[in-house]
Design a protein around this motif. Structure first.
Motif, PDB file in Angstrom:
ATOM      1  N   GLU A   1     -11.029 -11.641   3.998  1.00 17.79           N
ATOM      2  CA  GLU A   1     -11.099 -10.463   3.128  1.00 17.79           C
ATOM      3  C   GLU A   1      -9.894  -9.554   3.350  1.00 17.79           C
ATOM      4  O   GLU A   1      -9.332  -9.010   2.399  1.00 17.79           O
ATOM      5  CB  GLU A   1     -12.411  -9.712   3.383  1.00 17.79           C
ATOM      6  N   ASN A   2      -9.488  -9.401   4.597  1.00 12.41           N
ATOM      7  CA  ASN A   2      -8.334  -8.564   4.913  1.00 12.41           C
ATOM      8  C   ASN A   2      -7.050  -9.165   4.343  1.00 12.41           C
ATOM      9  O   ASN A   2      -6.212  -8.448   3.797  1.00 12.41           O
ATOM     10  CB  ASN A   2      -8.221  -8.372   6.432  1.00 12.41           C
ATOM     11  N   GLU A   3      -6.918 -10.463   4.476  1.00 13.75           N
ATOM     12  CA  GLU A   3      -5.746 -11.158   3.928  1.00 13.75           C
ATOM     13  C   GLU A   3      -5.680 -10.994   2.407  1.00 13.75           C
ATOM     14  O   GLU A   3      -4.621 -10.771   1.838  1.00 13.75           O
ATOM     15  CB  GLU A   3      -5.779 -12.635   4.301  1.00 13.75           C
ATOM     16  N   LEU A   4      -6.828 -11.076   1.774  1.00 13.36           N
ATOM     17  CA  LEU A   4      -6.905 -10.899   0.326  1.00 13.36           C
ATOM     18  C   LEU A   4      -6.457  -9.491  -0.075  1.00 13.36           C
ATOM     19  O   LEU A   4      -5.705  -9.322  -1.034  1.00 13.36           O
ATOM     20  CB  LEU A   4      -8.339 -11.167  -0.140  1.00 13.36           C
ATOM     21  N   LYS A   5      -6.898  -8.490   0.672  1.00 10.42           N
ATOM     22  CA  LYS A   5      -6.491  -7.102   0.401  1.00 10.42           C
ATOM     23  C   LYS A   5      -4.983  -6.940   0.533  1.00 10.42           C
ATOM     24  O   LYS A   5      -4.345  -6.286  -0.286  1.00 10.42           O
ATOM     25  CB  LYS A   5      -7.196  -6.134   1.363  1.00 10.42           C
ATOM     26  N   ILE A   6      -4.425  -7.529   1.562  1.00 10.02           N
ATOM     27  CA  ILE A   6      -2.980  -7.444   1.799  1.00 10.02           C
ATOM     28  C   ILE A   6      -2.219  -8.101   0.651  1.00 10.02           C
ATOM     29  O   ILE A   6      -1.256  -7.541   0.123  1.00 10.02           O
ATOM     30  CB  ILE A   6      -2.603  -8.089   3.155  1.00 10.02           C
TER      31      ILE A   6
ATOM     32  N   ARG B   1      -3.275  -8.650  -2.407  1.00  7.27           N
ATOM     33  CA  ARG B   1      -3.468  -7.869  -3.638  1.00  7.27           C
ATOM     34  C   ARG B   1      -2.590  -6.619  -3.626  1.00  7.27           C
ATOM     35  O   ARG B   1      -2.084  -6.209  -4.675  1.00  7.27           O
ATOM     36  CB  ARG B   1      -4.938  -7.507  -3.810  1.00  7.27           C
ATOM     37  N   LYS B   2      -2.405  -6.028  -2.457  1.00  6.45           N
ATOM     38  CA  LYS B   2      -1.508  -4.872  -2.343  1.00  6.45           C
ATOM     39  C   LYS B   2      -0.074  -5.292  -2.689  1.00  6.45           C
ATOM     40  O   LYS B   2       0.645  -4.564  -3.378  1.00  6.45           O
ATOM     41  CB  LYS B   2      -1.578  -4.276  -0.940  1.00  6.45           C
ATOM     42  N   GLU B   3       0.327  -6.455  -2.228  1.00  7.17           N
ATOM     43  CA  GLU B   3       1.661  -6.970  -2.561  1.00  7.17           C
ATOM     44  C   GLU B   3       1.799  -7.179  -4.071  1.00  7.17           C
ATOM     45  O   GLU B   3       2.827  -6.834  -4.659  1.00  7.17           O
ATOM     46  CB  GLU B   3       1.925  -8.292  -1.824  1.00  7.17           C
TER      47      GLU B   3
ATOM     48  N   ASP C   1       0.139  -5.566  -6.374  1.00  7.15           N
ATOM     49  CA  ASP C   1       0.198  -4.223  -6.971  1.00  7.15           C
ATOM     50  C   ASP C   1       1.609  -3.640  -6.885  1.00  7.15           C
ATOM     51  O   ASP C   1       2.094  -3.015  -7.839  1.00  7.15           O
ATOM     52  CB  ASP C   1      -0.795  -3.276  -6.287  1.00  7.15           C
TER      53      ASP C   1
END
Length: 93
Positions: free
Chosen positions: A2-7, A9-11, A13
Motif C-alpha cells: 500500500e505504501n509503495e502504491l502511494k509513492i 501514485r504521488k510520482e 501526480d
C-alpha cells in the motif's frame, strides 16, 4: 504494498502536474500559430504537418511511444485546433 502504491501514485501526480504545465505552454504557442494563420488566411488544419508528426510517432524507437502515444497526440492536436478555431472566431478576444 500500500505504501509503495502511494509513492508511485504521488510520482504520477507530479508527472501529471508537469504535463499540465507543458500543455499550457503548448497552447500558448498554438495561440501564436493561430494568429499567424489568421493574419495570412491559412487554414487551421495542415494535413502534411499532421502526417509528419504521425510518422515521428510511428518511427519512434521506444515501443511505448510507438504503440500508445498516438491517441494522446491526436487529443493534443484536436484541442489545439479547437483552441485556434475559438480564438479566430472571437478575433482573439
Amino acid at each position: 504494498m500500500e505504501n509503495e502504491l502511494k509513492i508511485l501514485r504521488k510520482e504520477i501526480d507530479e508527472i501529471d502536474s508537469k504535463l499540465m504545465e507543458l500543455f499550457v505552454l503548448r497552447m500558448q504557442i498554438a495561440e501564436k500559430i493561430a494568429k499567424i494563420k489568421y493574419d495570412n488566411n491559412i487554414k487551421i488544419t495542415n494535413k502534411e504537418r499532421e502526417k509528419e508528426i504521425k510518422s515521428k510517432i510511428e518511427n519512434h524507437p521506444i515501443h511505448i511511444v510507438k504503440n500508445y502515444y498516438e491517441p494522446v497526440n491526436n487529443a493534443l492536436i484536436k484541442a489545439s485546433k479547437k483552441y485556434q478555431e475559438d480564438l479566430i472566431k472571437t478575433n482573439f478576444r
